[in-house]
Design a protein around this motif. Sequence first.
Motif, PDB file in Angstrom:
ATOM      1  N   LYS A 103       0.868  -1.172   0.000  1.00 26.45           N
ATOM      2  CA  LYS A 103       0.000   0.000   0.000  1.00 26.45           C
ATOM      3  C   LYS A 103       0.910   1.229   0.000  1.00 26.45           C
ATOM      4  O   LYS A 103       2.106   1.136   0.262  1.00 26.45           O
ATOM      5  CB  LYS A 103      -0.887   0.010   1.246  1.00 26.45           C
ATOM      6  CG  LYS A 103      -1.847  -1.167   1.305  1.00 26.45           C
ATOM      7  CD  LYS A 103      -2.671  -1.128   2.569  1.00 26.45           C
ATOM      8  CE  LYS A 103      -3.550  -2.359   2.690  1.00 26.45           C
ATOM      9  NZ  LYS A 103      -4.328  -2.362   3.931  1.00 26.45           N
ATOM     10  N   LYS A 104       0.342   2.377  -0.271  1.00 26.36           N
ATOM     11  CA  LYS A 104       1.115   3.614  -0.245  1.00 26.36           C
ATOM     12  C   LYS A 104       1.809   3.771   1.111  1.00 26.36           C
ATOM     13  O   LYS A 104       2.951   4.219   1.189  1.00 26.36           O
ATOM     14  CB  LYS A 104       0.202   4.803  -0.523  1.00 26.36           C
ATOM     15  CG  LYS A 104       0.924   6.126  -0.575  1.00 26.36           C
ATOM     16  CD  LYS A 104      -0.033   7.270  -0.894  1.00 26.36           C
ATOM     17  CE  LYS A 104       0.680   8.600  -0.874  1.00 26.36           C
ATOM     18  NZ  LYS A 104      -0.275   9.707  -1.114  1.00 26.36           N
ATOM     19  N   SER A 105       1.138   3.364   2.181  1.00 20.72           N
ATOM     20  CA  SER A 105       1.702   3.497   3.535  1.00 20.72           C
ATOM     21  C   SER A 105       2.966   2.668   3.728  1.00 20.72           C
ATOM     22  O   SER A 105       3.837   3.046   4.512  1.00 20.72           O
ATOM     23  CB  SER A 105       0.668   3.110   4.589  1.00 20.72           C
ATOM     24  OG  SER A 105       0.219   1.788   4.402  1.00 20.72           O
ATOM     25  N   ALA A 106       3.101   1.558   3.014  1.00 15.43           N
ATOM     26  CA  ALA A 106       4.302   0.728   3.161  1.00 15.43           C
ATOM     27  C   ALA A 106       5.534   1.466   2.660  1.00 15.43           C
ATOM     28  O   ALA A 106       6.584   1.474   3.315  1.00 15.43           O
ATOM     29  CB  ALA A 106       4.138  -0.595   2.422  1.00 15.43           C
ATOM     30  N   GLY A 107       5.426   2.103   1.506  1.00 12.10           N
ATOM     31  CA  GLY A 107       6.544   2.883   0.981  1.00 12.10           C
ATOM     32  C   GLY A 107       6.859   4.070   1.874  1.00 12.10           C
ATOM     33  O   GLY A 107       8.029   4.381   2.134  1.00 12.10           O
ATOM     34  N   TRP A 108       5.805   4.732   2.364  1.00 16.62           N
ATOM     35  CA  TRP A 108       5.999   5.860   3.277  1.00 16.62           C
ATOM     36  C   TRP A 108       6.706   5.395   4.553  1.00 16.62           C
ATOM     37  O   TRP A 108       7.646   6.032   5.014  1.00 16.62           O
ATOM     38  CB  TRP A 108       4.653   6.512   3.615  1.00 16.62           C
ATOM     39  CG  TRP A 108       4.781   7.545   4.680  1.00 16.62           C
ATOM     40  CD1 TRP A 108       5.129   8.855   4.508  1.00 16.62           C
ATOM     41  CD2 TRP A 108       4.623   7.349   6.079  1.00 16.62           C
ATOM     42  NE1 TRP A 108       5.186   9.490   5.732  1.00 16.62           N
ATOM     43  CE2 TRP A 108       4.887   8.582   6.715  1.00 16.62           C
ATOM     44  CE3 TRP A 108       4.290   6.255   6.876  1.00 16.62           C
ATOM     45  CZ2 TRP A 108       4.812   8.752   8.089  1.00 16.62           C
ATOM     46  CZ3 TRP A 108       4.215   6.420   8.249  1.00 16.62           C
ATOM     47  CH2 TRP A 108       4.474   7.655   8.834  1.00 16.62           C
ATOM     48  N   TYR A 109       6.248   4.282   5.114  1.00 18.09           N
ATOM     49  CA  TYR A 109       6.839   3.779   6.359  1.00 18.09           C
ATOM     50  C   TYR A 109       8.294   3.372   6.143  1.00 18.09           C
ATOM     51  O   TYR A 109       9.158   3.641   6.982  1.00 18.09           O
ATOM     52  CB  TYR A 109       6.009   2.609   6.897  1.00 18.09           C
ATOM     53  CG  TYR A 109       6.372   2.205   8.301  1.00 18.09           C
ATOM     54  CD1 TYR A 109       6.277   3.107   9.356  1.00 18.09           C
ATOM     55  CD2 TYR A 109       6.811   0.916   8.572  1.00 18.09           C
ATOM     56  CE1 TYR A 109       6.605   2.727  10.651  1.00 18.09           C
ATOM     57  CE2 TYR A 109       7.142   0.539   9.868  1.00 18.09           C
ATOM     58  CZ  TYR A 109       7.037   1.444  10.891  1.00 18.09           C
ATOM     59  OH  TYR A 109       7.363   1.074  12.181  1.00 18.09           O
ATOM     60  N   GLN A 110       8.593   2.759   5.016  1.00 16.27           N
ATOM     61  CA  GLN A 110       9.974   2.384   4.703  1.00 16.27           C
ATOM     62  C   GLN A 110      10.866   3.622   4.690  1.00 16.27           C
ATOM     63  O   GLN A 110      11.951   3.623   5.288  1.00 16.27           O
ATOM     64  CB  GLN A 110      10.041   1.668   3.357  1.00 16.27           C
ATOM     65  CG  GLN A 110      11.449   1.272   2.966  1.00 16.27           C
ATOM     66  CD  GLN A 110      11.541   0.735   1.555  1.00 16.27           C
ATOM     67  OE1 GLN A 110      10.910   1.264   0.637  1.00 16.27           O
ATOM     68  NE2 GLN A 110      12.317  -0.322   1.380  1.00 16.27           N
ATOM     69  N   ARG A 111      10.425   4.680   4.019  1.00 18.85           N
ATOM     70  CA  ARG A 111      11.219   5.921   3.977  1.00 18.85           C
ATOM     71  C   ARG A 111      11.329   6.559   5.361  1.00 18.85           C
ATOM     72  O   ARG A 111      12.391   7.072   5.726  1.00 18.85           O
ATOM     73  CB  ARG A 111      10.595   6.916   2.989  1.00 18.85           C
ATOM     74  CG  ARG A 111      10.751   6.498   1.535  1.00 18.85           C
ATOM     75  CD  ARG A 111      10.235   7.546   0.572  1.00 18.85           C
ATOM     76  NE  ARG A 111       8.829   7.886   0.757  1.00 18.85           N
ATOM     77  CZ  ARG A 111       7.807   7.165   0.288  1.00 18.85           C
ATOM     78  NH1 ARG A 111       8.045   6.053  -0.401  1.00 18.85           N
ATOM     79  NH2 ARG A 111       6.562   7.553   0.476  1.00 18.85           N
TER      80      ARG A 111
END
Length: 99
Positions: free
Chosen positions: A82-90
């Motif tokens: 989800k978009k949140s996964a990429g955000w959380y990774q960053r």
Amino acid sequence: MVTENGAAFPDRVVHDGQVQDDDRIGYIASHLRELRRAIQEGVKVEGYFLWSLLDNFEWAFGCSKRFGITHVDFATQGRSWKKSAGWYQRTIATNGSDL
């Protein structure tokens, strides 16, 4: 130790399994900002665990609510970030510099 911090939102698959979950990002970001503030005020924090990596079966809601940062297509068992996964990774890679 902060465990199982997360929330269910009405995730919408926009294309190819991708989910735009800005509400989840806002929820997690607000909690991480408060966690940072607590640490700065002297609270000893030993860990933070986001709930959950995958959409899954919840005791209270069955499969009707989605909590994960990875979308699971229950019919095919396919998984996509989800978009949140990429955000959380960053966010974790930069120690929250984008909060």
